[in-house]
Design an enzyme around this catalytic site. Sequence first.
Site, short mmCIF file in Angstrom:
data_model
loop_
_atom_site.label_atom_id
_atom_site.label_comp_id
_atom_site.label_asym_id
_atom_site.label_seq_id
_atom_site.Cartn_x
_atom_site.Cartn_y
_atom_site.Cartn_z
N HIS A 1 74.94 15.79 52.69
CA HIS A 1 74.06 16.47 53.53
C HIS A 1 74.67 17.20 54.64
CE1 HIS A 1 70.30 14.35 51.91
NE2 HIS A 1 71.23 13.30 51.58
N ASP B 1 70.55 7.17 43.14
CA ASP B 1 69.88 7.63 44.12
C ASP B 1 68.09 7.32 44.07
OD1 ASP B 1 69.71 8.48 47.00
OD2 ASP B 1 69.59 10.69 46.18
N ALA C 1 65.47 15.51 52.88
CA ALA C 1 64.08 14.62 53.23
C ALA C 1 64.50 13.99 54.44
CB ALA C 1 63.27 13.83 52.23
N HIS D 1 76.22 12.80 46.18
CA HIS D 1 75.53 13.60 45.22
C HIS D 1 75.75 15.05 45.33
CE1 HIS D 1 72.74 14.28 48.66
NE2 HIS D 1 72.42 13.05 48.65
ZN LIG Z 1 70.80 11.96 50.10
#
Ligand SMILES: [Zn+2]
Length: 382
Positions: free
Chosen positions: A189, A267, A134, A210
């Site tokens: 990411h 998170d 996002a 993550h």
């Molecule tokens: Zn993240």
Amino acid sequence: MKTNFKGQHYKTGKPIDIRVNGGMIVEVKESLAAEGEFHLAPGLVDLQVNGFKGIDFNSGLLTADEVCELTCFLWEAGVTTYFPTLITNSDEGIAEAIEAIVAACKADERVNASIGGIHLEGPFLSAEDGPRGAHPLKHIKAPDWELFRSWQKLAEGRIQLMTMAPEWPEAEGFIKKCTASGVLVSIGHTAASPLQIQTAIGAGATMSTHLGNATHLSLPRHDNYIWEQLASDKLWASIIADGFHLPKAMLEIFVKVKEGRCILVSDCTKFAGLAPGSYDSHIGGQIELNKEGRLFMKEEPKMLAGSAQSLAWCVDHLTNSGILPLSEALDMASVKPMEWLGANKTLGLTKGASADFIVFERRANTIEIVRTVKSGAVVYQG
Ligand SMILES: [Zn+2]
């Protein structure tokens, strides 16, 4: 001031008595009886907190008072150390959030002690849909050491953790400079090739952020960035074990492969700690938090809109799914992140450790925080 705490040790189950003095645990001894059904465990440590209970670190309007308020909410949730996580934003937006966090640290000693460092998750991430998650595309950019240094100067050295995508040509040099200056680098990411992952590890990256989330929907079956990160003994992994971000089989595999090097992160977004319902999101559109605790886009219910759960929830999920015993899941949310951070000192419920711990009850397979102790002081009393 309370200086003695009784309860069952989270590992042995035996009644213990912890004595604190000067912010440290000075004695842990077996006692004849625990206080009710109370349990004692190390304070929770969350490396990834985007917001909590209506307050958002990335709203663009963050104030020092809000940082202090959010810290209190986290104490209620059993978190004694956390990393405010600033995501991809304009250069000024990141700078302003840093300034608010620094002001909060200067205004309140306990807040300062509870903020282990700032986690900068962006803007040096993948621009590809999927890995980017996002994070707003318009602010994604290549690693820029001078820009980072300007933020670190504002943060007065508090940026301790940098999540970045290592496929940028500038990444290797950037990671080396980060690690030389004491900043920990985590891979996340990312759409990196296996070789680029290896180069990042060689330059000093030591964690995956993550792992398994913020990825492409489909990946090559053999050469891909998840296998490469899983295979490396040099990389720790943080995982979101809220029950929605990763299926049970993946959690089981990650926990097994990364045994001893696995860290739970929440998170969590500002929707954590709020009641189920519909909310407006600054990333656009309406989002829904259902009564099961899943946070998703109202228009596209299959798409998660981040996490709305605390770190204690993730511990409960791992335990109640039968993946790990409670004591091991708690370690992954407390002493393990401290170990990864390089806290070169005694950790956990041990003489000589910082007096950061929780007193909790276990009701209906849920951790209910009764008391949170930070540096020897009761900062939350249920
Ligand atoms: Zn993240």
